[in-house]
Design a protein around this motif. Structure first.
Motif, PDB file in Angstrom:
ATOM      1  N   LEU A 371     -16.697  -3.643  24.929  1.00  0.00           N
ATOM      2  CA  LEU A 371     -17.896  -2.987  25.457  1.00  0.00           C
ATOM      3  C   LEU A 371     -17.540  -2.063  26.613  1.00  0.00           C
ATOM      4  O   LEU A 371     -18.008  -0.914  26.684  1.00  0.00           O
ATOM      5  CB  LEU A 371     -18.910  -4.040  25.908  1.00  0.00           C
ATOM      6  N   LEU A 372     -16.702  -2.536  27.522  1.00  0.00           N
ATOM      7  CA  LEU A 372     -16.300  -1.714  28.668  1.00  0.00           C
ATOM      8  C   LEU A 372     -15.511  -0.489  28.219  1.00  0.00           C
ATOM      9  O   LEU A 372     -15.662   0.602  28.792  1.00  0.00           O
ATOM     10  CB  LEU A 372     -15.479  -2.551  29.653  1.00  0.00           C
ATOM     11  N   ASP A 373     -14.682  -0.650  27.198  1.00  0.00           N
ATOM     12  CA  ASP A 373     -13.933   0.498  26.665  1.00  0.00           C
ATOM     13  C   ASP A 373     -14.893   1.547  26.108  1.00  0.00           C
ATOM     14  O   ASP A 373     -14.707   2.753  26.313  1.00  0.00           O
ATOM     15  CB  ASP A 373     -12.969   0.044  25.559  1.00  0.00           C
ATOM     16  N   ARG A 374     -15.916   1.089  25.412  1.00  0.00           N
ATOM     17  CA  ARG A 374     -16.906   2.023  24.857  1.00  0.00           C
ATOM     18  C   ARG A 374     -17.657   2.757  25.973  1.00  0.00           C
ATOM     19  O   ARG A 374     -17.915   3.956  25.862  1.00  0.00           O
ATOM     20  CB  ARG A 374     -17.892   1.270  23.971  1.00  0.00           C
ATOM     21  N   ILE A 375     -18.020   2.015  27.000  1.00  0.00           N
ATOM     22  CA  ILE A 375     -18.769   2.629  28.100  1.00  0.00           C
ATOM     23  C   ILE A 375     -17.908   3.661  28.828  1.00  0.00           C
ATOM     24  O   ILE A 375     -18.386   4.747  29.187  1.00  0.00           O
ATOM     25  CB  ILE A 375     -19.275   1.545  29.071  1.00  0.00           C
ATOM     26  N   GLU A 376     -16.637   3.348  29.023  1.00  0.00           N
ATOM     27  CA  GLU A 376     -15.737   4.306  29.685  1.00  0.00           C
ATOM     28  C   GLU A 376     -15.585   5.567  28.838  1.00  0.00           C
ATOM     29  O   GLU A 376     -15.564   6.690  29.360  1.00  0.00           O
ATOM     30  CB  GLU A 376     -14.383   3.645  29.942  1.00  0.00           C
ATOM     31  N   ALA A 377     -15.496   5.396  27.504  1.00  0.00           N
ATOM     32  CA  ALA A 377     -15.390   6.564  26.622  1.00  0.00           C
ATOM     33  C   ALA A 377     -16.680   7.380  26.664  1.00  0.00           C
ATOM     34  O   ALA A 377     -16.642   8.624  26.679  1.00  0.00           O
ATOM     35  CB  ALA A 377     -15.095   6.105  25.199  1.00  0.00           C
ATOM     36  N   TYR A 378     -17.813   6.693  26.692  1.00  0.00           N
ATOM     37  CA  TYR A 378     -19.110   7.370  26.788  1.00  0.00           C
ATOM     38  C   TYR A 378     -19.200   8.163  28.092  1.00  0.00           C
ATOM     39  O   TYR A 378     -19.587   9.345  28.090  1.00  0.00           O
ATOM     40  CB  TYR A 378     -20.230   6.334  26.713  1.00  0.00           C
ATOM     41  N   ASN A 379     -18.843   7.532  29.208  1.00  0.00           N
ATOM     42  CA  ASN A 379     -18.912   8.213  30.510  1.00  0.00           C
ATOM     43  C   ASN A 379     -17.989   9.420  30.562  1.00  0.00           C
ATOM     44  O   ASN A 379     -18.320  10.451  31.176  1.00  0.00           O
ATOM     45  CB  ASN A 379     -18.552   7.230  31.631  1.00  0.00           C
ATOM     46  N   ASN A 399     -29.219  11.416  35.860  1.00  0.00           N
ATOM     47  CA  ASN A 399     -27.947  10.719  35.774  1.00  0.00           C
ATOM     48  C   ASN A 399     -27.857  10.036  34.418  1.00  0.00           C
ATOM     49  O   ASN A 399     -28.685   9.210  34.068  1.00  0.00           O
ATOM     50  CB  ASN A 399     -27.850   9.678  36.894  1.00  0.00           C
ATOM     51  N   PHE A 400     -26.846  10.376  33.629  1.00  0.00           N
ATOM     52  CA  PHE A 400     -26.654   9.784  32.308  1.00  0.00           C
ATOM     53  C   PHE A 400     -25.550   8.737  32.310  1.00  0.00           C
ATOM     54  O   PHE A 400     -25.295   8.099  31.296  1.00  0.00           O
ATOM     55  CB  PHE A 400     -26.291  10.871  31.288  1.00  0.00           C
ATOM     56  N   LEU A 401     -24.844   8.564  33.415  1.00  0.00           N
ATOM     57  CA  LEU A 401     -23.672   7.694  33.466  1.00  0.00           C
ATOM     58  C   LEU A 401     -24.070   6.211  33.550  1.00  0.00           C
ATOM     59  O   LEU A 401     -25.006   5.844  34.261  1.00  0.00           O
ATOM     60  CB  LEU A 401     -22.793   8.047  34.662  1.00  0.00           C
ATOM     61  N   ILE A 402     -23.342   5.377  32.835  1.00  0.00           N
ATOM     62  CA  ILE A 402     -23.476   3.925  32.953  1.00  0.00           C
ATOM     63  C   ILE A 402     -22.427   3.454  33.954  1.00  0.00           C
ATOM     64  O   ILE A 402     -21.223   3.637  33.736  1.00  0.00           O
ATOM     65  CB  ILE A 402     -23.266   3.230  31.594  1.00  0.00           C
TER      66      ILE A 402
END
Length: 465
Positions: A371-379, A399-402
């Motif tokens: 999940l954290l890997d996905r969020i980092e890729a999204y950001n 702000n769109f960043l998680i």
């Protein structure tokens, strides 16, 4: 003598948690820390608001502190006992007690101890305010006998929303919608109870018709509430159970699709759109949550789904409105279904932001890492100069960043209340948990399916002309 001194005499070593709960009301504590009574809200349950933190809560079992629980309005996962209330606000309302390096539970207990030590006169003032709120929050039981219910009139409010009689009389919705008559006395300019009308049938009154959608709680076969709609109002009948109950369509012989929407009118609109595209198969069941979502409603819906006869390829479609609130409901529904696979705990992280603490146990380490890997890729994608949001707003104003934070061993997520990050997190949780094999998010093109329907009819009318 303060309440703390009294309890310390009885429990010189450690005051039990249950004693703390019994002696500190959530309502009292909230009032003491700046929450204001919302006297125009909460006919069934007391409602309080902290304007500084945009935090509105409702209280259940308000008369008994030992059984009292709260729920944050608009975020049902932020709920529970006074312990949960404090824990989820250690970074905001109770930040002065949030000592870095200290055990979290110790910080929570310090909040309770501090309140127990305040001047008894101040406690009395808080209790007076609490009594005022509770007294006006007495809930009347719902009874269908108290309402004049008739078969749905041919000319009804649904016609103004472009809902056709063919849709109302489809296998999904036939006999599921009724007319409710309201009686108005023009002399005193007040609505008259149906019970009084039955006692004096010759009473000269003005009659108004509402479209009535019955609610069910998944436990009994009795109607547990009514949603009433007309051109001028949208309300629920007095005593209606809105916490647990939902509107639902007739179940098909073998269900392939379950659609969960915010309103019954959206459910009818979705069915009509399918009819207009040539899909007349009776294979779907519709649920409406009445413009809200509670954990009890999630349980009720899943109870009905589990009891249904289903095709092998059955699916749940989360079809809440295509706006921020609808995306929040998607995430909350998914989070509740994830409780055994990846339990997320709600935390308070600020205005217009949803906060989750990730489970720290080793059993969840792989899910957490993915999940954290996905969020980092999204950001990373969101932060790229070429990123253009699907919105009239720009990244300068939204702000769109998680955000991922770590406090001691605890990892937390802060998700802005914006469609894109909410949608991304919902999709990621479904895919990583494998729930996407049964659950999908299905959004309207416009804000909701009734708007989609009206646009589709307008387009067809223009083509004919």
């Amino acid at each position: 003598m303060t309440k703390f001194d009294e309890l310390k005499k009885r429990f010189p070593n450690l005051i039990p948690v249950q004693e703390l709960r019994s002696n500190v009301s959530i309502v009292e504590l909230a009032i003491h820390y700046g929450y204001l009574l919302k006297l125009n809200k909460g006919k069934a349950r007391p409602v309080l608001e902290n304007v500084s933190y945009n935090d509105v809560i409702l209280i259940k079992n308000a008369r008994d502190a030992s059984q009292q629980v709260y729920q944050r309005v608009g975020n049902f996962t932020d709920s529970g006992t006074i312990i949960n209330f404090i824990r989820n606000r250690l970074s905001t309302v109770f930040s002065k007690f949030n000592r870095s390096g200290e055990d979290e539970f110790k910080n929570i207990v310090n909040v309770l101890y501090d309140y127990l030590r305040i001047d008894p006169e101040q406690v009395n003032l808080n209790q007076v305010a609490t009594s005022l709120l509770i007294e006006r929050s007495s809930k009347s039981a719902f009874s269908l006998d108290l309402f004049d219910i008739r078969p749905l009139e041919k000319d009804n409010y649904l016609g103004t929303r472009r809902i056709r009689s063919e849709t109302i009389n489809s296998p999904e919705f036939i006999h599921r919608i009724a007319t409710q008559i309201t009686y108005f006395d023009p002399q005193i300019k007040q609505v008259v109870d149906f019970k009084e009308v039955k006692a004096t049938p010759s009473y000269p009154l003005i009659l108004f018709s509402n479209v009535a959608f019955p609610y069910y709680d998944g436990v009994s076969i009795e109607v547990t509430g009514l949603e009433l709609r007309n051109e001028n109002s949208k309300l629920h009948a007095p005593g209606s159970d809105r916490t647990m109950s939902v509107f639902m369509s007739n179940p098909p012989p073998k269900a392939e699709q379950f659609f969960i929407l915010e309103s019954a009118i959206d459910a009818l609109s979705h069915k009509q759109l399918r009819q207009m595209r040539g899909d007349n198969v009776f294979n779907s069941m519709y649920f409406s949550t009445g413009g809200q979502l509670t954990p009890e409603q999630v349980n009720t819906i899943t109870r009905y789904i589990n009891a249904s006869t289903k095709a092998s390829n059955w699916r749940i479609n989360l079809a809440f409105d295509n706006d921020v609130k609808g995306h929040v409901y998607d995430l909350q529904f998914i989070q509740q279904l994830l409780v055994t696979k990846f339990p997320l705990r709600v935390i308070s992280v600020g205005l217009h932001t949803i906060g989750y603490a990730l489970p720290i146990q080793e059993a969840y380490s792989l899910f957490r890492k993915d999940l954290l890997d996905r969020i980092e890729a999204y950001n990373k994608t969101i932060s790229h100069p070429s990123f253009i949001p699907k919105s009239s707003d720009t990244t300068d104003t939204i702000n769109f960043l998680i955000t991922i934070d770590q406090i001691n061993d605890q990892l937390t997520l802060s998700i802005p209340e914006v469609n894109l990050p909410l949608s991304y997190l919902s999709k990621s949780l479904l895919e990583l948990s494998g729930l996407n094999k049964r659950i999908c998010v299905s959004k309207s093109t416009t804000k909701d399916f009734n708007q989609d329907l009206q646009q589709e009819i307008l387009k067809m009318d223009e083509q004919r002309n």
